[in-house]
Design a protein around this motif. Structure first.
Motif, PDB file in Angstrom:
ATOM      1  N   SER A  24      42.354  51.089  46.316  1.00 40.54           N
ATOM      2  CA  SER A  24      42.686  51.629  47.640  1.00 40.54           C
ATOM      3  C   SER A  24      43.904  52.547  47.623  1.00 40.54           C
ATOM      4  N   ASP A  25      44.409  52.917  46.423  1.00 42.30           N
ATOM      5  CA  ASP A  25      45.579  53.785  46.333  1.00 42.30           C
ATOM      6  C   ASP A  25      45.291  55.150  46.949  1.00 42.30           C
ATOM      7  N   LYS A  26      46.190  55.593  47.801  1.00 41.97           N
ATOM      8  CA  LYS A  26      46.008  56.888  48.457  1.00 41.97           C
ATOM      9  C   LYS A  26      46.260  58.053  47.517  1.00 41.97           C
ATOM     10  N   HIS A  27      47.214  57.918  46.606  1.00 45.99           N
ATOM     11  CA  HIS A  27      47.582  58.999  45.680  1.00 45.99           C
ATOM     12  C   HIS A  27      46.394  59.314  44.782  1.00 45.99           C
ATOM     13  N   HIS A  28      45.842  60.531  44.894  1.00 45.36           N
ATOM     14  CA  HIS A  28      44.656  60.955  44.152  1.00 45.36           C
ATOM     15  C   HIS A  28      43.472  60.031  44.391  1.00 45.36           C
TER      16      HIS A  28
END
Length: 370
Positions: free
Chosen positions: A138-142
């Protein structure tokens, strides 16, 4: 399968595409330069943050964004301009990727892929989406995703690195992957890929080519962004240890030298951010464009003097790239003003091209007229 808990309109917002910003759009169009015989116009406006494009039935074009909305635009009267816009879903988690197959729209958010069945018949009243796959980080970065169906009928996408430069502890980060349309049999095809948001299959060989955006903060001209060719499972393309095949990372290279990673088949200029790409297979452009690669170069931010902000053509011969030419430029003015940022490219059945612009919130149409 389970029904997605997505926040979407129970009744789609249907609106005519207006020209409230037509003066600004006209001003931008006048700045754009194309080869002789080509014409560019606005196919659809009022599509905020328009990014990935997918073609459905009856000429419906589906549009993903990073701002939570998914749209459909349609040229119902066949005049070459989309006069109808539908807001299919909103408040999603960066639904950048869209793909269409057998009457269903597939939408890739950061952490999952969902499917809207029979969407073409229900644009004004979208169905409840069904979750196809929900095991992505769920990481937003890339984390935003590109989504395409391959020649094998499988869904292809990627998971970017959750950083500018790092060595993630989970295998799925920095990977190219595919899965069945029902979400089963997810498999990692390749790793060492920092962030790909564009790929396509070369029409002569059938090989998969993909863009990769290089790391920041190594300088204005280092490292080059990459065009890579995938051929077999298990390949590694260098990130974070090696960049563009020859540049060891000063922080992470260690004993993992560039000899252990696949080099790109083409090196773009640094920081131009190559995104959507299509091999042109239409018959209305001149012969020199046939089966050549057109790439939306979104534009740099980590550079003293900006560059990119154009559509380039990568010329291929015997399945390999050998030179790069500008196809459309002018979104970056001589004074450094950014007028627009091309994101994705879609070939239409009549041989014209659509190009999305997430800054201006429009979709351009490119035609060739003798």
């Amino acid at each position: 399968m389970k029904v997605a808990r997505l926040l979407l309109m129970t009744m789609a917002v249907v609106s005519p595409l207006c020209s409230a910003d037509s003066l600004e759009q006209d001003a931008v169009l006048k700045q754009l330069h194309l080869p002789p015989g080509f014409r560019i116009s606005i196919f659809a406006d009022n599509v905020p943050n328009a990014r990935s494009l997918a073609l459905g039935d009856k000429g419906v074009v589906y549009v993903g964004t990073q701002q939570g909305n998914v749209y459909a635009v349609q040229d119902k009267d066949g005049d070459g301009v989309a006069e109808q816009r539908y807001l299919l879903a909103q408040q999603l988690y960066m639904p950048n990727g869209v793909a269409y197959k057998d009457g269903s729209l597939y939408v890739a958010e950061v952490n999952r892929i969902s499917r809207f069945d029979n969407i073409g018949e229900r644009l004004a009243n979208p169905p409840k989406p069904v979750v196809v796959f929900d095991k992505f980080p769920s990481d937003k970065h890339h984390g935003w995703k590109y989504l395409r169906f391959g020649p094998d009928g499988k869904l292809y996408t990627a998971v970017g690195a959750p950083c500018n430069i790092c060595d993630p502890d989970q295998e799925i980060y920095g990977s190219l992957l595919r899965l069945n349309a029902d979400g089963s049999n997810m498999e990692i095809l390749a790793r060492g890929i920092r962030n790909t948001v564009g790929f396509d299959w070369e029409p002569r060989t059938g090989h998969l080519f993909f863009n990769d955006n290089g790391r920041d903060y190594l300088g204005d001209d280092v490292p080059p962004d990459e065009l890579n060719e995938w051929s077999r499972q298990g390949e590694h393309f260098g990130f974070p240890y090696c960049h563009a095949g020859t540049i060891p990372d000063p922080q992470f290279a260690g004993d993992k030298q560039c000899a252990h990673s696949l080099p790109p088949v083409w090196k773009y200029k640094a920081h131009i951010a190559p995104l959507g790409m299509r091999f042109y297979t239409g018959t209305t452009f001149p012969d020199q464009y046939y089966k050549q690669l057109l790439v939306a170069q979104h534009g740099s931010w980590n550079r003293t003097q900006p560059q990119g902000y154009q559509v380039a053509m990568i010329k291929f011969s015997t399945g390999k790239p050998y030179t790069e030419q500008t196809f459309i430029n002018g979104w970056l003015t001589a004074k450094g003003e950014v007028l627009g940022r091309p994101v994705d490219i879609l070939q239409m059945p009549n041989g014209s091209l659509l190009i999305s612009d997430d800054k201006l919130g429009v979709i351009y149409k490119v035609e060739y007229k003798k």
